[in-house]
Write an enzyme that holds these catalytic residues in place. Structure first.
Site: not given
Ligand code: ASP
Length: 299
Positions: A157, A186-187, A210
């Site tokens: 991300t 959804v994260g 997430g």
């Molecule tokens: N936090 C993001 C999610 O869970 C993924 C990530 O940061 O790698 O959608």
């Protein structure tokens, strides 16, 4: 002092790909800091940095090059928040080249904070094919995930936090989610207080599993701890420990109003970077893909 801090994700970033990440981090610092250096608003600085990482097809799990869902499609989440408490976010958008720009539109042009799927996309003037967001690298990682190959490259991300010359703070985060996620998942990224947060004292952007950042309100809790007087290193360690307790791992970046930079991660790798100009006009900067879990505070 004008300060920009960015991340290009905490997770697994294999050695051969790290130079592409470093180049992408530098380009995002250039794009975002140019805005701040020109006297621009923190919101515009974080937008420019994140949009640059969304467009990078060689690195970063956001926009073009997002991680694929279990069905092999791209679903993106993004959020923007500033120190006035105004936030805009989108989730599960599939036809948008720059989800962070759509999040800004939610914030600026609707009375809402979060719009999902077709409702969010209806705000856009331009659309792309879902297939155009899929890169060869993302497809290859998905093939390995499908074949249950050991340890496919994880997600990366992107996010940015900034304080501008006028003392305004902003945070932006954009992601394609986690590789192999179920459609509709959804994260933390588009949820204010979970993956993205800004208030008059601190701006925060998170990355990692997430679900664990969601259930521990990671970004907001970091702000609460700092406000209560906890030291930066301790506060970041507490958040990562809480995420770990909730079966997750990841990293975060933050900037305080006085330009203090905080970042930390407990995954195998994290891509991070920062640039700032002191009141005396001196430029300082650093960026890298680190492979040793650590917490840093740059006062
Ligand atoms: N936090 C993001 C999610 O869970 C993924 C990530 O940061 O790698 O959608």
């Amino acid at each position: 002092m004008a300060t920009l801090v960015i991340h290009g994700g905490a997770g697994r970033i294999a050695a051969p790909r790290r130079d592409a990440y470093r180049a992408g981090l530098r380009a995002a610092l250039d794009a975002g800091f140019a805005v701040l250096d020109d006297g621009g608003h923190a919101v515009d600085g974080v937008m420019a940095a994140v949009a640059c990482m969304e467009d990078d097809a060689q690195a970063f799990n956001a926009g073009t090059g997002s991680a694929l869902t279990s069905l092999g499609t791209v679903e993106c989440d993004a959020a923007l928040m500033d120190d006035t408490g105004r936030a805009g976010a989108v989730a599960c958008v599939t036809r948008i080249k720059n989800p962070i720009q759509l999040a800004r539109r939610v914030r600026d042009a609707t009375p809402h904070v979060l719009l999902v799927g077709a409702g969010a996309e209806a705000l856009s003037d331009t659309y792309v094919d879902n297939a155009s967001l899929i890169t060869e690298g993302a497809r290859a990682a998905w093939e390995r995930w499908k074949a249950r190959d050991a340890d496919p490259e994880g997600s990366a991300t992107c996010g940015a936090v900034a304080v501008d010359d006028h003392g305004h703070l902003a945070a932006a985060t954009s992601t394609g989610g986690v590789l192999g996620q179920l459609p509709g998942r959804v994260g933390d990224c588009p949820i204010p207080g979970a993956g993205t947060w800004a208030d008059p004292r601190v701006a925060v952007s998170c990355t990692g599993r997430g679900e664990s950042f969601l259930t521990t309100s990671a970004a907001r809790m970091l702000a609460v701890d700092l406000e209560a007087g906890m030291g930066g290193e301790h506060a970041v360690a507490e958040r990562l420990a809480a995420v770990r307790q909730a079966d997750g791992e990841g990293g975060l970046i933050a900037v305080q109003r006085d330009g203090t930079i905080l970042y930390g991660f407990d995954t195998t790798e994290m891509a991070w970077g920062w640039r700032r100009r002191s009141d005396a006009g001196e430029l300082e900067e650093a960026w890298d893909v680190s492979d040793e879990a650590s917490i840093r505070v740059v006062p």
